[in-house]
Design a protein around this motif. Sequence first.
Motif, PDB file in Angstrom:
ATOM      1  N   VAL A 228       0.935  -1.159  -0.380  1.00  0.00           N
ATOM      2  CA  VAL A 228       0.099   0.137  -0.017  1.00  0.00           C
ATOM      3  C   VAL A 228       1.010   1.522  -0.761  1.00  0.00           C
ATOM      4  O   VAL A 228       1.240   2.111   0.737  1.00  0.00           O
ATOM      5  CB  VAL A 228      -0.990  -0.405   0.999  1.00  0.00           C
ATOM      6  CG1 VAL A 228      -2.097   1.072   1.464  1.00  0.00           C
ATOM      7  CG2 VAL A 228      -1.754  -0.943   0.992  1.00  0.00           C
ATOM      8  N   MET A 229       0.611   2.095  -0.774  1.00  0.00           N
ATOM      9  CA  MET A 229       1.737   3.541  -0.874  1.00  0.00           C
ATOM     10  C   MET A 229       0.921   4.407  -0.922  1.00  0.00           C
ATOM     11  O   MET A 229      -0.402   4.134  -1.696  1.00  0.00           O
ATOM     12  CB  MET A 229       2.362   3.319  -2.388  1.00  0.00           C
ATOM     13  CG  MET A 229       3.639   2.133  -3.152  1.00  0.00           C
ATOM     14  SD  MET A 229       4.348   1.511  -2.166  1.00  0.00           S
ATOM     15  CE  MET A 229       5.376   2.378  -2.944  1.00  0.00           C
ATOM     16  N   LYS A 230       1.139   5.401  -0.575  1.00  0.00           N
ATOM     17  CA  LYS A 230       0.954   6.599  -0.136  1.00  0.00           C
ATOM     18  C   LYS A 230       0.971   7.667  -1.757  1.00  0.00           C
ATOM     19  O   LYS A 230       2.265   7.629  -1.401  1.00  0.00           O
ATOM     20  CB  LYS A 230       1.221   7.109   0.844  1.00  0.00           C
ATOM     21  CG  LYS A 230       0.196   6.888   2.167  1.00  0.00           C
ATOM     22  CD  LYS A 230       0.598   7.929   3.567  1.00  0.00           C
ATOM     23  CE  LYS A 230      -0.208   7.552   4.150  1.00  0.00           C
ATOM     24  NZ  LYS A 230       0.227   8.973   6.061  1.00  0.00           N
ATOM     25  N   GLN A 231       0.290   8.401  -1.938  1.00  0.00           N
ATOM     26  CA  GLN A 231       0.921   9.296  -3.344  1.00  0.00           C
ATOM     27  C   GLN A 231       2.384  10.292  -2.699  1.00  0.00           C
ATOM     28  O   GLN A 231       2.513  10.827  -2.060  1.00  0.00           O
ATOM     29  CB  GLN A 231       0.371  10.106  -3.630  1.00  0.00           C
ATOM     30  CG  GLN A 231      -0.014  11.109  -4.948  1.00  0.00           C
ATOM     31  CD  GLN A 231      -0.597  11.400  -5.589  1.00  0.00           C
ATOM     32  OE1 GLN A 231      -1.450  12.454  -4.858  1.00  0.00           O
ATOM     33  NE2 GLN A 231      -0.939  11.524  -7.206  1.00  0.00           N
ATOM     34  N   LYS A 235       8.738   4.680   0.004  1.00  0.00           N
ATOM     35  CA  LYS A 235       7.929   3.518   0.223  1.00  0.00           C
ATOM     36  C   LYS A 235       6.894   3.210   1.224  1.00  0.00           C
ATOM     37  O   LYS A 235       6.147   3.919   1.253  1.00  0.00           O
ATOM     38  CB  LYS A 235       8.836   3.747   2.143  1.00  0.00           C
ATOM     39  CG  LYS A 235      10.260   3.701   2.068  1.00  0.00           C
ATOM     40  CD  LYS A 235      11.430   3.881   4.041  1.00  0.00           C
ATOM     41  CE  LYS A 235      12.181   3.891   3.230  1.00  0.00           C
ATOM     42  NZ  LYS A 235      13.402   3.611   4.659  1.00  0.00           N
ATOM     43  N   SER A 236       6.486   1.699   1.561  1.00  0.00           N
ATOM     44  CA  SER A 236       5.003   1.259   1.712  1.00  0.00           C
ATOM     45  C   SER A 236       4.264   1.429   2.923  1.00  0.00           C
ATOM     46  O   SER A 236       5.179   1.916   3.700  1.00  0.00           O
ATOM     47  CB  SER A 236       4.789   0.038   1.617  1.00  0.00           C
ATOM     48  OG  SER A 236       5.280  -1.277   2.141  1.00  0.00           O
ATOM     49  N   SER A 237       3.108   1.447   2.851  1.00  0.00           N
ATOM     50  CA  SER A 237       3.017   2.571   4.164  1.00  0.00           C
ATOM     51  C   SER A 237       2.245   0.915   5.264  1.00  0.00           C
ATOM     52  O   SER A 237       2.711   0.549   6.325  1.00  0.00           O
ATOM     53  CB  SER A 237       1.420   2.933   3.736  1.00  0.00           C
ATOM     54  OG  SER A 237       1.615   3.638   3.747  1.00  0.00           O
ATOM     55  N   ASP A 256      -8.520   8.289   5.975  1.00  0.00           N
ATOM     56  CA  ASP A 256      -7.846   9.254   6.991  1.00  0.00           C
ATOM     57  C   ASP A 256      -6.838   9.902   7.299  1.00  0.00           C
ATOM     58  O   ASP A 256      -6.731  10.901   7.677  1.00  0.00           O
ATOM     59  CB  ASP A 256      -7.566   8.001   7.930  1.00  0.00           C
ATOM     60  CG  ASP A 256      -8.249   6.790   8.906  1.00  0.00           C
ATOM     61  OD1 ASP A 256      -9.584   7.360   8.611  1.00  0.00           O
ATOM     62  OD2 ASP A 256      -8.065   6.007   9.160  1.00  0.00           O
ATOM     63  N   SER A 257      -6.372   9.763   5.818  1.00  0.00           N
ATOM     64  CA  SER A 257      -4.832  10.508   5.671  1.00  0.00           C
ATOM     65  C   SER A 257      -5.277  11.615   4.596  1.00  0.00           C
ATOM     66  O   SER A 257      -4.411  12.586   4.393  1.00  0.00           O
ATOM     67  CB  SER A 257      -3.825   9.943   5.153  1.00  0.00           C
ATOM     68  OG  SER A 257      -3.996   9.244   3.645  1.00  0.00           O
ATOM     69  N   GLY A 258      -6.289  11.638   3.823  1.00  0.00           N
ATOM     70  CA  GLY A 258      -6.329  12.583   3.167  1.00  0.00           C
ATOM     71  C   GLY A 258      -5.332  12.673   1.568  1.00  0.00           C
ATOM     72  O   GLY A 258      -5.628  13.412   0.850  1.00  0.00           O
ATOM     73  N   ARG A 259      -4.625  11.674   1.324  1.00  0.00           N
ATOM     74  CA  ARG A 259      -3.310  11.638  -0.075  1.00  0.00           C
ATOM     75  C   ARG A 259      -4.252  10.353  -0.880  1.00  0.00           C
ATOM     76  O   ARG A 259      -4.587   9.311   0.415  1.00  0.00           O
ATOM     77  CB  ARG A 259      -2.328  11.689   1.401  1.00  0.00           C
ATOM     78  CG  ARG A 259      -2.197  12.287   2.080  1.00  0.00           C
ATOM     79  CD  ARG A 259      -0.179  12.479   2.908  1.00  0.00           C
ATOM     80  NE  ARG A 259       0.222  11.729   1.275  1.00  0.00           N
ATOM     81  CZ  ARG A 259       1.382  12.169   1.543  1.00  0.00           C
ATOM     82  NH1 ARG A 259       1.929  11.364   2.862  1.00  0.00           N
ATOM     83  NH2 ARG A 259       2.954  11.056   1.219  1.00  0.00           N
ATOM     84  N   LYS A 260      -4.103  10.386  -1.816  1.00  0.00           N
ATOM     85  CA  LYS A 260      -3.676   9.038  -2.505  1.00  0.00           C
ATOM     86  C   LYS A 260      -3.419   8.098  -2.200  1.00  0.00           C
ATOM     87  O   LYS A 260      -2.197   8.478  -2.105  1.00  0.00           O
ATOM     88  CB  LYS A 260      -3.903   9.900  -4.322  1.00  0.00           C
ATOM     89  CG  LYS A 260      -4.725   9.068  -5.212  1.00  0.00           C
ATOM     90  CD  LYS A 260      -5.037   9.550  -6.680  1.00  0.00           C
ATOM     91  CE  LYS A 260      -5.429   8.592  -7.304  1.00  0.00           C
ATOM     92  NZ  LYS A 260      -4.855   8.618  -8.541  1.00  0.00           N
TER      93      LYS A 260
END
Length: 291
Positions: A228-231, A235-237, A256-260
Amino acid sequence: MRITNRLGLPQPIVDAATRDHEYTPKRYSVTQMLKGPREAILARRHSDEIEGDVADMAWTIFGSSMHLLLEQSQESATQLKENYITADMPNGYVLSGIFDLYDDATGTVTDYKSATVWKVICGEWDDYREQLLSYVWMLRQIGFDARRGEIVAILKDHSKAKARTERDYPDHPFYVIGWDFSDEELAEFGERIAAKFREIERCEALPDDDLPLCTPKERWAKPDQWAVMKQGNKKSSKNFDNEPDAIRYAAKLQEDSGRKCHVEHRPGKDQKCLEYCDCRPFCNYGRALEV
């Protein structure tokens, strides 16, 4: 093994990498028995055809040099060092091995290893633990009260800077880890190693292509992962071993984070068959993996 020297390195380095070894019928070392029957038998059958370049053997030479230095130390009255031992196995087979140090006062077998920091961080000690268990069991067979194994690892890529700043990073370039072996575990090992020799005997009668495939563990298999990657992050979450769980986590993380967020598939691979196995050129399975 034939040693090549594509970089034209000095002859002393080539000599240090060259080891004259002849396989003895029905005699297998502890390190050979840690491999699967396919790899162990192919390596013996094709030993004169296997090729390695001295430029790829730097850490092998380093490990040999380390052992030579440690051999010069004086052992105490209760210690034995660099001793060759054997144990009789079914149908005339023999298990052999050389341990680095044994202290009869504590019943401890010590083995010196060069390793990477990654091995410490991941806790990947199963192969070394099995090797020490083999030595302890063999010493028991010849009358010693061995009961513990210990690895003294020299971390060849240790960084002082990372040791100061990273929480899980080892503090020193030396790392010691050990295990106590129970009587029950040693008895179980004796049964298991006898069964492995019976399997070796069966497989020695088979042609190359009919040898049993190495197990995922023997191939150092790494399974598929879904990261699972945040835009914008490199590094992966979090990593998952299946896609549905990864998709659900990515959706919640994005909310939760508001990031894609997105899910990245990382295919597994059989690392040893592809990169580290000497017998790979003669193994149909190894060649199939490369295609």
